[in-house]
Design a protein around this motif. Structure first.
Motif, PDB file in Angstrom:
ATOM      1  N   VAL A   1      -8.748  -1.466  -1.395  1.00 29.82           N
ATOM      2  CA  VAL A   1      -7.792  -0.560  -2.024  1.00 29.82           C
ATOM      3  C   VAL A   1      -6.635  -1.409  -2.553  1.00 29.82           C
ATOM      4  CG1 VAL A   1      -6.367  -0.134   0.047  1.00 29.82           C
ATOM      5  CG2 VAL A   1      -6.591   1.654  -1.719  1.00 29.82           C
ATOM      6  N   GLY A   2      -5.906  -0.876  -3.535  1.00 26.17           N
ATOM      7  CA  GLY A   2      -4.792  -1.655  -4.069  1.00 26.17           C
ATOM      8  C   GLY A   2      -4.103  -0.969  -5.225  1.00 26.17           C
ATOM      9  N   THR A   3      -3.204  -1.714  -5.868  1.00 27.60           N
ATOM     10  CA  THR A   3      -2.456  -1.213  -7.010  1.00 27.60           C
ATOM     11  C   THR A   3      -3.038  -1.786  -8.300  1.00 27.60           C
ATOM     12  OG1 THR A   3      -0.869  -3.046  -6.837  1.00 27.60           O
ATOM     13  CG2 THR A   3      -0.329  -1.009  -5.674  1.00 27.60           C
ATOM     14  N   VAL A   4      -3.087  -0.972  -9.329  1.00 28.12           N
ATOM     15  CA  VAL A   4      -3.639  -1.390 -10.621  1.00 28.12           C
ATOM     16  C   VAL A   4      -2.480  -1.558 -11.604  1.00 28.12           C
ATOM     17  CG1 VAL A   4      -5.245  -0.868 -12.484  1.00 28.12           C
ATOM     18  CG2 VAL A   4      -5.747  -0.112 -10.141  1.00 28.12           C
ATOM     19  N   GLY A   5      -2.315  -2.773 -12.100  1.00 31.58           N
ATOM     20  CA  GLY A   5      -1.184  -3.062 -12.986  1.00 31.58           C
ATOM     21  C   GLY A   5      -1.604  -3.607 -14.323  1.00 31.58           C
ATOM     22  N   THR A   6      -2.495  -2.896 -15.037  1.00 35.65           N
ATOM     23  CA  THR A   6      -2.806  -3.305 -16.408  1.00 35.65           C
ATOM     24  C   THR A   6      -1.508  -3.289 -17.201  1.00 35.65           C
ATOM     25  OG1 THR A   6      -4.982  -2.275 -16.226  1.00 35.65           O
ATOM     26  CG2 THR A   6      -4.220  -2.849 -18.429  1.00 35.65           C
ATOM     27  N   ASN A   7      -1.152  -4.401 -17.788  1.00 38.72           N
ATOM     28  CA  ASN A   7       0.168  -4.516 -18.410  1.00 38.72           C
ATOM     29  C   ASN A   7       0.344  -3.540 -19.579  1.00 38.72           C
ATOM     30  OD1 ASN A   7       1.763  -6.622 -17.047  1.00 38.72           O
ATOM     31  ND2 ASN A   7      -0.004  -7.912 -17.530  1.00 38.72           N
TER      32      ASN A   7
ATOM     33  N   GLU B   1      -6.136   3.673   9.010  1.00 36.94           N
ATOM     34  CA  GLU B   1      -6.709   4.485   7.938  1.00 36.94           C
ATOM     35  C   GLU B   1      -7.751   3.659   7.174  1.00 36.94           C
ATOM     36  OE1 GLU B   1      -5.206   7.283   4.190  1.00 36.94           O
ATOM     37  OE2 GLU B   1      -3.768   6.459   5.625  1.00 36.94           O
ATOM     38  N   SER B   2      -8.858   4.271   6.823  1.00 37.73           N
ATOM     39  CA  SER B   2      -9.929   3.572   6.120  1.00 37.73           C
ATOM     40  C   SER B   2      -9.622   3.466   4.628  1.00 37.73           C
ATOM     41  CB  SER B   2     -11.253   4.298   6.312  1.00 37.73           C
ATOM     42  OG  SER B   2     -12.255   3.742   5.464  1.00 37.73           O
ATOM     43  N   PRO B   3      -9.749   2.264   4.029  1.00 35.96           N
ATOM     44  CA  PRO B   3      -9.575   2.148   2.572  1.00 35.96           C
ATOM     45  C   PRO B   3     -10.525   3.060   1.804  1.00 35.96           C
ATOM     46  CG  PRO B   3      -9.594  -0.015   3.594  1.00 35.96           C
ATOM     47  CD  PRO B   3      -9.993   0.957   4.668  1.00 35.96           C
ATOM     48  N   ALA B   4     -11.678   3.380   2.408  1.00 38.40           N
ATOM     49  CA  ALA B   4     -12.657   4.238   1.735  1.00 38.40           C
ATOM     50  C   ALA B   4     -12.088   5.616   1.431  1.00 38.40           C
ATOM     51  CB  ALA B   4     -13.914   4.369   2.591  1.00 38.40           C
ATOM     52  N   LYS B   5     -11.083   6.037   2.190  1.00 33.63           N
ATOM     53  CA  LYS B   5     -10.493   7.367   2.013  1.00 33.63           C
ATOM     54  C   LYS B   5      -9.203   7.320   1.210  1.00 33.63           C
ATOM     55  CE  LYS B   5     -12.470   9.075   6.358  1.00 33.63           C
ATOM     56  NZ  LYS B   5     -12.189   9.680   7.693  1.00 33.63           N
ATOM     57  N   MET B   6      -8.944   6.170   0.579  1.00 32.29           N
ATOM     58  CA  MET B   6      -7.729   5.974  -0.206  1.00 32.29           C
ATOM     59  C   MET B   6      -8.097   5.664  -1.653  1.00 32.29           C
ATOM     60  SD  MET B   6      -6.028   3.548   2.745  1.00 32.29           S
ATOM     61  CE  MET B   6      -4.547   3.086   1.877  1.00 32.29           C
ATOM     62  N   ALA B   7      -7.246   6.069  -2.567  1.00 28.06           N
ATOM     63  CA  ALA B   7      -7.479   5.814  -3.992  1.00 28.06           C
ATOM     64  C   ALA B   7      -6.648   4.623  -4.463  1.00 28.06           C
ATOM     65  CB  ALA B   7      -7.102   7.047  -4.812  1.00 28.06           C
ATOM     66  N   PHE B   8      -7.144   3.934  -5.488  1.00 22.29           N
ATOM     67  CA  PHE B   8      -6.346   2.897  -6.125  1.00 22.29           C
ATOM     68  C   PHE B   8      -5.087   3.548  -6.711  1.00 22.29           C
ATOM     69  CE2 PHE B   8     -10.142  -0.054  -7.354  1.00 22.29           C
ATOM     70  CZ  PHE B   8     -10.457  -0.186  -6.015  1.00 22.29           C
ATOM     71  N   GLU B   9      -3.976   2.825  -6.692  1.00 19.62           N
ATOM     72  CA  GLU B   9      -2.712   3.369  -7.189  1.00 19.62           C
ATOM     73  C   GLU B   9      -2.289   2.652  -8.473  1.00 19.62           C
ATOM     74  OE1 GLU B   9       0.453   3.521  -4.396  1.00 19.62           O
ATOM     75  OE2 GLU B   9      -0.669   4.690  -2.912  1.00 19.62           O
ATOM     76  N   PRO B  10      -2.278   3.342  -9.606  1.00 15.63           N
ATOM     77  CA  PRO B  10      -1.816   2.707 -10.843  1.00 15.63           C
ATOM     78  C   PRO B  10      -0.297   2.604 -10.868  1.00 15.63           C
ATOM     79  CG  PRO B  10      -2.376   4.999 -11.254  1.00 15.63           C
ATOM     80  CD  PRO B  10      -2.753   4.724  -9.825  1.00 15.63           C
ATOM     81  N   LEU B  11       0.214   1.503 -11.404  1.00 14.92           N
ATOM     82  CA  LEU B  11       1.655   1.369 -11.600  1.00 14.92           C
ATOM     83  C   LEU B  11       2.065   2.212 -12.810  1.00 14.92           C
ATOM     84  CD1 LEU B  11       2.064  -2.485 -11.081  1.00 14.92           C
ATOM     85  CD2 LEU B  11       2.251  -0.661  -9.383  1.00 14.92           C
ATOM     86  N   THR B  12       3.229   2.820 -12.752  1.00 13.62           N
ATOM     87  CA  THR B  12       3.645   3.726 -13.821  1.00 13.62           C
ATOM     88  C   THR B  12       5.054   3.454 -14.346  1.00 13.62           C
ATOM     89  OG1 THR B  12       4.407   5.350 -12.191  1.00 13.62           O
ATOM     90  CG2 THR B  12       2.148   5.592 -12.999  1.00 13.62           C
ATOM     91  N   LYS B  13       5.906   2.826 -13.551  1.00 11.46           N
ATOM     92  CA  LYS B  13       7.304   2.644 -13.931  1.00 11.46           C
ATOM     93  C   LYS B  13       7.524   1.262 -14.531  1.00 11.46           C
ATOM     94  CE  LYS B  13      12.003   2.782 -12.027  1.00 11.46           C
ATOM     95  NZ  LYS B  13      12.805   2.914 -10.778  1.00 11.46           N
TER      96      LYS B  13
END
Length: 337
Positions: free
Chosen positions: A150-156, A295-307
């Motif tokens: 799981v992690g954060t997605v930071g496509t520029n 908490e299991s990463p399998a039950k978490m969604a990737f988080e996109p950066l927005t700000k």
């Protein structure tokens, strides 16, 4: 704390990996292991953007009570800009063993996906293309990624970067891009930039490079082609040699734009619009805390950066004979000069 390229490769070539692992098991960063989890942190290069991400990550863990040397063990490495080193370190982390693998960037995540067993949680950040690294499929919701990652997605925000360049120069028709197509993150973001430029009627002149040593010559070639501006994407070659692009921009009075906030302090960089890397790391740290608490990463969604943050350099504007509008300056989160 990173290891230089010669030392890193010399260590690997000497076959001392087992010795390193043995030391890592008993001592972390020169300190004895404390009671608490062990995190292996890997970034591709030692540079301001990934370092800022790492600081944000550590702050989030400390806020939750995981303090390095007191209730947390940390093994931190950088790969000295070599893809082979990411795999070497990933194997070291697995063998140590660590309780959580932090991948700062697309190449470290790619190595983690190739090496880490399904039982080892992997958290990633400073990553524009987790899909290319084999972590999952867009957008990375529950069930769309490997169950241990799981992690954060930071496509520029390269579209916003082009909008900034067009706002400064309404007649802008051509931009120059330097990048290493051999990097999965760079290839991905270059395609995004080309798509965004096409939507805006902007032509992109590209100069591929294999490493940071080729960046200056590439920038000079684009200047000879009379591009209206230089733009930057998430690319390790240009992260390491962005000052070379800025130098050419100053000499030829060509605006230079970036997506990396630390670049705004470089003479020649006119504007930046990008993510706060500290915030990126902090968000990833919050995900890691949830994992460490069970908490299991399998039950978490990737988080996109927005700000995004807008940063401008008035000193550079004056040096290249440009005037930044007052409304633009008022919108900026930071103005240098």
């Amino acid at each position: 704390m990173g290891m230089d390229r010669r030392s890193f490769l010399g260590l690997a070539g000497a076959g001392l990996g087992g010795t390193v692992l043995l030391a890592a098991c008993s001592q972390i960063g020169g300190n004895k292991r404390v009671k608490g989890p062990t995190i292996g942190m890997l970034q591709f290069i030692d540079a301001a953007p990934p370092n800022s991400v790492r600081k944000g990550f550590m702050a989030a863990l400390a806020k939750a009570g995981y303090v390095e040397g007191k209730s947390l063990n940390v093994i931190q490495k950088d790969a000295a800009g070599e893809l082979a080193n990411t795999t070497l370190v990933a194997k070291q982390f697995v063998g140590a063993p660590v309780d959580l693998f932090l991948a700062i960037g697309t190449p470290p995540l790619q190595a983690a996906m190739q090496v880490a067993p399904a039982t080892l949680p992997v958290v990633f950040c400073y990553c524009s293309n987790p899909w290319g690294a084999g972590a999952g499929t867009p957008p990375g919701g529950v069930g769309q990624h490997k169950p241990n990652v799981v992690g954060t997605v930071g496509t520029n925000p390269v579209g916003k970067e082009l909008d900034l360049a067009r706002e400064v120069d309404p007649n802008l028709s051509t931009v120059g891009l330097i990048y290493n197509p051999g990097e999965p993150n760079s290839e991905f973001e270059a395609k995004v930039l080309l798509q965004e430029a096409a939507r805006r009627g902007i032509r992109v002149e590209t100069q591929p490079v294999a490493n940071s040593g080729e960046v200056l010559q590439a920038a000079q070639a684009l200047a000879e082609d009379k591009v209206g501006a230089f733009v930057k994407i998430g690319d390790y070659a240009t992260i390491q040699a962005f000052s070379s692009i800025c130098k050419v921009g100053l000499e030829r009075k060509i605006p230079v734009y970036s997506v990396d906030p630390p670049d705004i302090d470089l003479p020649g960089c006119l504007g930046v619009i990008g993510w706060s890397y500290y915030d990126d790391g902090f968000a990833a740290g919050e995900l890691a805390v949830r994992v460490l608490k069970g908490e299991s990463p399998a039950k978490m969604a990737f988080e996109p950066l927005t700000k995004t943050e807008l940063l401008l350099n008035r000193t550079t504007a004056k040096a290249i004979d440009l005037t930044l509008s007052e409304p633009l300056l008022q919108r900026a989160n930071k103005v240098v000069g």
